[in-house]
Design a protein around this motif. Structure first.
Motif, PDB file in Angstrom:
ATOM      1  N   THR A 112      41.620  52.709  48.565  1.00 31.10           N
ATOM      2  CA  THR A 112      42.146  53.573  49.621  1.00 31.10           C
ATOM      3  C   THR A 112      42.036  52.825  50.946  1.00 31.10           C
ATOM      4  O   THR A 112      41.174  51.946  51.093  1.00 31.10           O
ATOM      5  N   VAL A 113      42.899  53.172  51.895  1.00 27.41           N
ATOM      6  CA  VAL A 113      42.828  52.524  53.202  1.00 27.41           C
ATOM      7  C   VAL A 113      41.493  52.836  53.866  1.00 27.41           C
ATOM      8  O   VAL A 113      40.853  51.957  54.466  1.00 27.41           O
ATOM      9  N   GLU A 114      41.045  54.080  53.755  1.00 27.07           N
ATOM     10  CA  GLU A 114      39.778  54.474  54.362  1.00 27.07           C
ATOM     11  C   GLU A 114      38.611  53.686  53.770  1.00 27.07           C
ATOM     12  O   GLU A 114      37.722  53.228  54.495  1.00 27.07           O
ATOM     13  N   GLY A 115      38.619  53.549  52.450  1.00 21.68           N
ATOM     14  CA  GLY A 115      37.562  52.777  51.800  1.00 21.68           C
ATOM     15  C   GLY A 115      37.628  51.305  52.160  1.00 21.68           C
ATOM     16  O   GLY A 115      36.590  50.650  52.371  1.00 21.68           O
ATOM     17  N   TYR A 116      38.858  50.790  52.265  1.00 23.19           N
ATOM     18  CA  TYR A 116      39.033  49.383  52.613  1.00 23.19           C
ATOM     19  C   TYR A 116      38.529  49.117  54.026  1.00 23.19           C
ATOM     20  O   TYR A 116      37.917  48.077  54.302  1.00 23.19           O
ATOM     21  N   LEU A 117      38.763  50.070  54.933  1.00 25.07           N
ATOM     22  CA  LEU A 117      38.259  49.931  56.296  1.00 25.07           C
ATOM     23  C   LEU A 117      36.729  49.905  56.321  1.00 25.07           C
ATOM     24  O   LEU A 117      36.124  49.133  57.072  1.00 25.07           O
ATOM     25  N   GLN A 166      47.574  50.708  64.313  1.00 24.10           N
ATOM     26  CA  GLN A 166      48.394  51.473  63.370  1.00 24.10           C
ATOM     27  C   GLN A 166      48.000  52.945  63.335  1.00 24.10           C
ATOM     28  O   GLN A 166      48.611  53.737  62.626  1.00 24.10           O
ATOM     29  N   GLY A 167      46.993  53.305  64.110  1.00 19.25           N
ATOM     30  CA  GLY A 167      46.577  54.697  64.199  1.00 19.25           C
ATOM     31  C   GLY A 167      45.379  55.064  63.344  1.00 19.25           C
ATOM     32  O   GLY A 167      45.000  56.239  63.268  1.00 19.25           O
ATOM     33  N   TYR A 168      44.754  54.079  62.706  1.00 20.06           N
ATOM     34  CA  TYR A 168      43.585  54.366  61.866  1.00 20.06           C
ATOM     35  C   TYR A 168      42.314  54.395  62.713  1.00 20.06           C
ATOM     36  O   TYR A 168      42.170  53.632  63.680  1.00 20.06           O
ATOM     37  N   GLU A 169      41.407  55.268  62.331  1.00 21.20           N
ATOM     38  CA  GLU A 169      40.109  55.334  63.001  1.00 21.20           C
ATOM     39  C   GLU A 169      39.160  54.323  62.363  1.00 21.20           C
ATOM     40  O   GLU A 169      39.009  54.298  61.137  1.00 21.20           O
ATOM     41  N   ILE A 170      38.553  53.520  63.183  1.00 21.56           N
ATOM     42  CA  ILE A 170      37.636  52.498  62.677  1.00 21.56           C
ATOM     43  C   ILE A 170      36.249  53.117  62.534  1.00 21.56           C
ATOM     44  O   ILE A 170      35.672  53.582  63.529  1.00 21.56           O
ATOM     45  N   PRO A 171      35.705  53.152  61.327  1.00 21.32           N
ATOM     46  CA  PRO A 171      34.400  53.788  61.109  1.00 21.32           C
ATOM     47  C   PRO A 171      33.240  52.933  61.586  1.00 21.32           C
ATOM     48  O   PRO A 171      33.398  51.741  61.884  1.00 21.32           O
ATOM     49  N   GLU A 172      32.083  53.531  61.645  1.00 26.04           N
ATOM     50  CA  GLU A 172      30.850  52.796  61.936  1.00 26.04           C
ATOM     51  C   GLU A 172      30.360  52.119  60.650  1.00 26.04           C
ATOM     52  O   GLU A 172      30.722  52.553  59.544  1.00 26.04           O
ATOM     53  N   PRO A 173      29.563  51.087  60.769  1.00 27.00           N
ATOM     54  CA  PRO A 173      29.009  50.453  59.555  1.00 27.00           C
ATOM     55  C   PRO A 173      28.212  51.459  58.738  1.00 27.00           C
ATOM     56  O   PRO A 173      27.583  52.368  59.293  1.00 27.00           O
ATOM     57  N   THR A 174      28.240  51.302  57.427  1.00 25.39           N
ATOM     58  CA  THR A 174      27.502  52.199  56.541  1.00 25.39           C
ATOM     59  C   THR A 174      26.032  51.786  56.503  1.00 25.39           C
ATOM     60  O   THR A 174      25.647  50.722  56.990  1.00 25.39           O
ATOM     61  N   ARG A 215      44.470  39.970  48.069  1.00 23.84           N
ATOM     62  CA  ARG A 215      45.888  40.011  47.684  1.00 23.84           C
ATOM     63  C   ARG A 215      46.222  41.269  46.901  1.00 23.84           C
ATOM     64  O   ARG A 215      47.234  41.933  47.149  1.00 23.84           O
ATOM     65  N   LYS A 216      45.355  41.596  45.939  1.00 20.78           N
ATOM     66  CA  LYS A 216      45.618  42.759  45.086  1.00 20.78           C
ATOM     67  C   LYS A 216      45.561  44.059  45.881  1.00 20.78           C
ATOM     68  O   LYS A 216      46.388  44.963  45.686  1.00 20.78           O
ATOM     69  N   VAL A 217      44.591  44.165  46.781  1.00 17.91           N
ATOM     70  CA  VAL A 217      44.473  45.373  47.595  1.00 17.91           C
ATOM     71  C   VAL A 217      45.668  45.494  48.533  1.00 17.91           C
ATOM     72  O   VAL A 217      46.217  46.593  48.732  1.00 17.91           O
ATOM     73  N   ALA A 218      46.094  44.373  49.095  1.00 20.30           N
ATOM     74  CA  ALA A 218      47.258  44.391  49.990  1.00 20.30           C
ATOM     75  C   ALA A 218      48.511  44.856  49.249  1.00 20.30           C
ATOM     76  O   ALA A 218      49.349  45.574  49.815  1.00 20.30           O
ATOM     77  N   GLU A 219      48.636  44.455  48.016  1.00 19.56           N
ATOM     78  CA  GLU A 219      49.779  44.894  47.214  1.00 19.56           C
ATOM     79  C   GLU A 219      49.784  46.408  47.019  1.00 19.56           C
ATOM     80  O   GLU A 219      50.856  47.044  47.045  1.00 19.56           O
ATOM     81  N   ARG A 220      48.598  46.970  46.875  1.00 21.97           N
ATOM     82  CA  ARG A 220      48.495  48.396  46.558  1.00 21.97           C
ATOM     83  C   ARG A 220      48.615  49.301  47.781  1.00 21.97           C
ATOM     84  O   ARG A 220      49.231  50.376  47.708  1.00 21.97           O
ATOM     85  N   GLY A 274      27.912  43.546  46.038  1.00 18.53           N
ATOM     86  CA  GLY A 274      28.560  44.503  45.145  1.00 18.53           C
ATOM     87  C   GLY A 274      28.619  45.902  45.752  1.00 18.53           C
ATOM     88  O   GLY A 274      29.620  46.619  45.614  1.00 18.53           O
ATOM     89  N   GLU A 275      27.557  46.280  46.438  1.00 19.44           N
ATOM     90  CA  GLU A 275      27.525  47.609  47.060  1.00 19.44           C
ATOM     91  C   GLU A 275      28.547  47.721  48.188  1.00 19.44           C
ATOM     92  O   GLU A 275      29.188  48.762  48.363  1.00 19.44           O
ATOM     93  N   ILE A 276      28.720  46.624  48.935  1.00 20.69           N
ATOM     94  CA  ILE A 276      29.717  46.623  50.001  1.00 20.69           C
ATOM     95  C   ILE A 276      31.129  46.599  49.421  1.00 20.69           C
ATOM     96  O   ILE A 276      32.036  47.290  49.895  1.00 20.69           O
ATOM     97  N   LEU A 277      31.339  45.812  48.383  1.00 20.36           N
ATOM     98  CA  LEU A 277      32.639  45.744  47.735  1.00 20.36           C
ATOM     99  C   LEU A 277      33.063  47.101  47.173  1.00 20.36           C
ATOM    100  O   LEU A 277      34.242  47.472  47.192  1.00 20.36           O
ATOM    101  N   ARG A 278      32.094  47.844  46.695  1.00 22.80           N
ATOM    102  CA  ARG A 278      32.358  49.153  46.100  1.00 22.80           C
ATOM    103  C   ARG A 278      32.972  50.121  47.116  1.00 22.80           C
ATOM    104  O   ARG A 278      33.652  51.086  46.729  1.00 22.80           O
ATOM    105  N   LEU A 279      32.772  49.877  48.391  1.00 22.50           N
ATOM    106  CA  LEU A 279      33.330  50.746  49.426  1.00 22.50           C
ATOM    107  C   LEU A 279      34.859  50.801  49.377  1.00 22.50           C
ATOM    108  O   LEU A 279      35.464  51.794  49.782  1.00 22.50           O
ATOM    109  N   ILE A 280      35.478  49.734  48.889  1.00 25.07           N
ATOM    110  CA  ILE A 280      36.953  49.707  48.800  1.00 25.07           C
ATOM    111  C   ILE A 280      37.463  50.877  47.951  1.00 25.07           C
ATOM    112  O   ILE A 280      38.541  51.413  48.191  1.00 25.07           O
ATOM    113  N   LEU A 281      36.658  51.267  46.997  1.00 26.58           N
ATOM    114  CA  LEU A 281      37.080  52.318  46.060  1.00 26.58           C
ATOM    115  C   LEU A 281      36.604  53.701  46.489  1.00 26.58           C
ATOM    116  O   LEU A 281      36.806  54.674  45.764  1.00 26.58           O
ATOM    117  N   SER A 282      35.957  53.788  47.649  1.00 25.76           N
ATOM    118  CA  SER A 282      35.401  55.090  48.080  1.00 25.76           C
ATOM    119  C   SER A 282      36.439  55.930  48.834  1.00 25.76           C
ATOM    120  O   SER A 282      37.473  55.419  49.254  1.00 25.76           O
TER     121      SER A 282
END
Length: 282
Positions: A112-117, A166-174, A215-220, A274-282
């Motif tokens: 998700t874009v939010e998770g990727y951010l 692009q209008g997205y809100e930039i979150p704070e670090p987790t 690359r894969k995330v950009a495609e999606r 791995g824990e940081i990478l997992r955020l892409i899917l959150s």
């Protein structure tokens, strides 16, 4: 090291139970030598032989143990350990079973874009931390890694500004990103070999698997937009080789115990990454 070679014929008396010895009395008038028989103690021969065997055995035990990849330099040792920490689906050398979502093939991800951010923000915090430590330190080991061309913090800053435009809100670090940042600061102060291990894993992993993920995330979710995070100024292979040589040079000054300690740090590095990478899917 014990040295064993054929005994010279001129030393064959070691095999003879009786030896001839010339004995001269103290009287200067006595001109003819007389011969006495001297028995060589057999127990001493046995002790001497046993000592040689023991010394040879000890020498064998003290032979240097070779670690996987050691002949190519310490970076190859770190790479070997890191690849084993991948799953079998992620790498052919992988030994882990797939359990966590981010350990599945990227083609099966649902980002998700939010998770990727969140992932990009935490990644920026980690790179900010690494590059601040390296940039401000007077410690000779860290000074070797200033301005390598692999730095990512500025690139991430550019990407996050684009998302904001692009209008997205930039979150704070987790909490995960903050925890890893502090962990790296603590390591840098008290455990340089482990810090260098994390440095290697973070930058080299991003240059390999990280690019593929980008690359894969950009495609999606980004219409194939290539972020600055995945671009380098100059030839990436040359930049990596330069850093690889520096890492090997630094590790040459370490004891074997320090190298092994560094390799153990691979697991912690993979856990946090791995824990940081997992955020892409959150």
């Amino acid at each position: 090291m014990a040295y064993s070679a054929p005994i010279s014929p001129s030393l064959s008396f070691f095999k003879t139970p009786q030896l001839a010895r010339f004995s001269f009395p103290f009287s200067p008038l006595y001109s003819s030598p007389r011969i006495q028989n001297l028995s060589l103690p057999t127990m001493k021969n046995k002790t001497w032989s046993s000592s040689v065997v023991v010394a040879a055995t000890a020498a064998e035990k003290q032979k240097k143990k070779r670690y996987p990849g050691e002949s190519k330099g310490f970076v190859e040792e770190m790479r070997f350990v890191a690849m084993r920490l991948h799953t079998k689906e992620q790498a052919k050398e992988g030994e882990k079973e797939t359990k966590a979502p981010e350990e599945r093939p990227v083609a099966k991800w649902e980002p998700t874009v939010e998770g990727y951010l969140r992932f990009l923000v935490d990644s920026k915090l980690v790179y900010d931390t690494l590059e601040e430590i390296i940039g401000q330190s007077t410690f000779p080991t860290y000074a070797e890694f200033k301005n390598t061309g692999l730095e990512r913090a500025e690139k991430l800053d550019t990407d996050l500004k684009w998302f904001k435009e692009q209008g997205y809100e930039i979150p704070e670090p987790t909490a995960t990103g903050k925890k890893y940042s502090q962990y790296l600061k603590d390591l840098a102060d008290k455990d340089p070999p482990s810090f260098i291990c994390h440095f290697y894993n973070i930058y080299f992993a991003h240059s390999a698997g990280g690019r593929m993920i980008g690359r894969k995330v950009a495609e999606r979710i980004l219409d194939n937009r290539e972020l600055e995070f995945y671009k380098w100024d100059g030839d990436l292979s040359e930049l990596l080789q330069n850093v690889r040589e520096k890492l090997n040079k630094v590790a040459e000054e370490w004891t074997r115990e320090e190298k092994n300690h560094c390799l153990v740090g691979d697991r912690e590095s993979f856990k946090y990454s791995g824990e940081i990478l997992r955020l892409i899917l959150s």
